[in-house]
Design a protein around this motif. Sequence first.
Motif, PDB file in Angstrom:
ATOM      1  N   ARG A  20       0.817  -1.222   0.000  1.00  0.00           N
ATOM      2  CA  ARG A  20       0.000   0.000   0.000  1.00  0.00           C
ATOM      3  C   ARG A  20       0.850   1.270   0.000  1.00  0.00           C
ATOM      4  NH1 ARG A  20      -4.494  -2.273   3.998  1.00  0.00           N
ATOM      5  NH2 ARG A  20      -6.092  -2.850   2.470  1.00  0.00           N
ATOM      6  N   ALA A  21       1.953   1.237   0.756  1.00  0.00           N
ATOM      7  CA  ALA A  21       2.789   2.436   0.849  1.00  0.00           C
ATOM      8  C   ALA A  21       3.384   2.789  -0.518  1.00  0.00           C
ATOM      9  CB  ALA A  21       3.889   2.218   1.883  1.00  0.00           C
ATOM     10  N   THR A  22       3.882   1.776  -1.210  1.00  0.00           N
ATOM     11  CA  THR A  22       4.495   2.030  -2.524  1.00  0.00           C
ATOM     12  C   THR A  22       3.462   2.540  -3.519  1.00  0.00           C
ATOM     13  OG1 THR A  22       6.088   0.257  -2.125  1.00  0.00           O
ATOM     14  CG2 THR A  22       5.801   0.978  -4.407  1.00  0.00           C
ATOM     15  N   ARG A  29      -0.873   9.841  -2.697  1.00  0.00           N
ATOM     16  CA  ARG A  29      -1.858   9.762  -1.636  1.00  0.00           C
ATOM     17  C   ARG A  29      -1.250   8.992  -0.455  1.00  0.00           C
ATOM     18  NH1 ARG A  29      -3.919  13.065  -4.290  1.00  0.00           N
ATOM     19  NH2 ARG A  29      -6.137  13.382  -4.803  1.00  0.00           N
ATOM     20  N   SER A  30      -1.992   8.916   0.655  1.00  0.00           N
ATOM     21  CA  SER A  30      -1.492   8.211   1.841  1.00  0.00           C
ATOM     22  C   SER A  30      -1.915   6.737   1.803  1.00  0.00           C
ATOM     23  CB  SER A  30      -2.049   8.856   3.103  1.00  0.00           C
ATOM     24  OG  SER A  30      -3.457   8.646   3.157  1.00  0.00           O
ATOM     25  N   PRO A  31      -1.194   5.869   2.519  1.00  0.00           N
ATOM     26  CA  PRO A  31      -1.638   4.459   2.616  1.00  0.00           C
ATOM     27  C   PRO A  31      -3.044   4.324   3.188  1.00  0.00           C
ATOM     28  CG  PRO A  31       0.644   4.667   3.315  1.00  0.00           C
ATOM     29  CD  PRO A  31       0.135   6.075   3.142  1.00  0.00           C
ATOM     30  N   SER A  32      -3.414   5.196   4.115  1.00  0.00           N
ATOM     31  CA  SER A  32      -4.766   5.117   4.689  1.00  0.00           C
ATOM     32  C   SER A  32      -5.818   5.450   3.639  1.00  0.00           C
ATOM     33  CB  SER A  32      -4.896   6.049   5.889  1.00  0.00           C
ATOM     34  OG  SER A  32      -4.650   7.396   5.497  1.00  0.00           O
ATOM     35  N   TRP A  33      -5.490   6.350   2.714  1.00  0.00           N
ATOM     36  CA  TRP A  33      -6.422   6.663   1.611  1.00  0.00           C
ATOM     37  C   TRP A  33      -6.599   5.428   0.711  1.00  0.00           C
ATOM     38  CZ3 TRP A  33      -5.987   6.578  -3.718  1.00  0.00           C
ATOM     39  CH2 TRP A  33      -6.989   7.218  -4.443  1.00  0.00           C
ATOM     40  N   VAL A  34      -5.498   4.756   0.418  1.00  0.00           N
ATOM     41  CA  VAL A  34      -5.572   3.545  -0.408  1.00  0.00           C
ATOM     42  C   VAL A  34      -6.441   2.500   0.290  1.00  0.00           C
ATOM     43  CG1 VAL A  34      -4.271   1.631  -1.420  1.00  0.00           C
ATOM     44  CG2 VAL A  34      -3.345   3.963  -1.498  1.00  0.00           C
TER      45      VAL A  34
END
Length: 402
Positions: A20-22, A29-34
Amino acid sequence: MTNRTGERVRYWRIRRGLDRATFASRVDRSPSWVKAIENGQRELTRLPLLERVAQALGVTVQALTDPVEAERATRAPDAAEIAAITGALEHYEVILGAPVDALEHPRPADLTKRVNFLDEAFLASRFSSIGRDLPKLLIEAQRAAKEQPGAESIRVLVKVYRIASSTLLKLGADQTAWLAADRAMIAAQATDDLYTLARATRSVSRAMTNLGRTEAALDALLAMAARMQPEVATSTLEVAAMYGMVLLAAEIAAAKYGDVHTALAMHDEASEVARRRFAAGASDKETAFGPTNVDLHWVSALVRLGRPDEAVQHADGIDRAALALLPRERRGTFSIDLALAYHQLGRYAEAEAVLLAAERIAPEEARCRPGSKTLIASLVNAPSRSPSAELRALARRAGVQA
């Protein structure tokens, strides 16, 4: 847009091997958005952002939003994965023994297990699984053969090249398939393992046949068969099965070349090997060689010889219970060959019925192979008939314009 869009984003992120981070960094965007998008807690509605997400995943916007296109896109290696396979074949530094990352040194047992998994995926016509994992496995198998030379590592490497070549042929990437098969031949020459050399010869000959170099392909197969023939009577069952598969490949090449005499001679010899070494309905687990597979290849050869009436007649005589025991790839290919025979006879309704049956047996086989797509287009666009709703739906799933 629906929450299914989020599910598709997650599917493609994982298929591309992205955490998610990559992925979040690629779309700014942020990982939390993903996470919120993937879980359906947020919707992906703005087209510019949707386009950015699709680009980061290497897919079209329709693959994320349109149900039919989304389903079609998941059913085969896509352009990004075919490019990754090609890229893996371009790693000449691996063949030359350049230093490598320690993380990319798999244990031989693990490598064999993963290669066998991909081989099973091919026989089950799950080409999408192959496209995801094959590029990395190609590099690892090349490194293993370089660092741990021996018959077993060469056999594994040739098997990986064969899976790559056969999959690429199914998808119409014939030039790259030839490259993979040619690598298999070069690798196989480093060992005196007849089985490995025969497997490589089959791969390179099939690629050459698809590229129109049928006469040269047939010569290679006949030379390989002649080399194996003296040892077959006392060989292991796996070598006898591979000899049979070389004969069947020569049969198909001869049929494409219009050489009826050689095609029949290869068929007769393969039938004799199957009769002597395999019980009725039995087949080799690795190659699927056996009496029933010999029958399927004869149907295919008759279609290529322009004798569709005989192909249908021969197909009618095949034991359906024995057929059901073969891998999906074999059964799907047989159904497409039979549909081609009906099409050549102008029996379009039967061709359509068999083609729809092929999709139920092996969806990716029916939707992805160039030959199958050509047949679908011919049936759905035939001016003299009205295609059924089922055939039009198959055309959409295969990406064939109706």
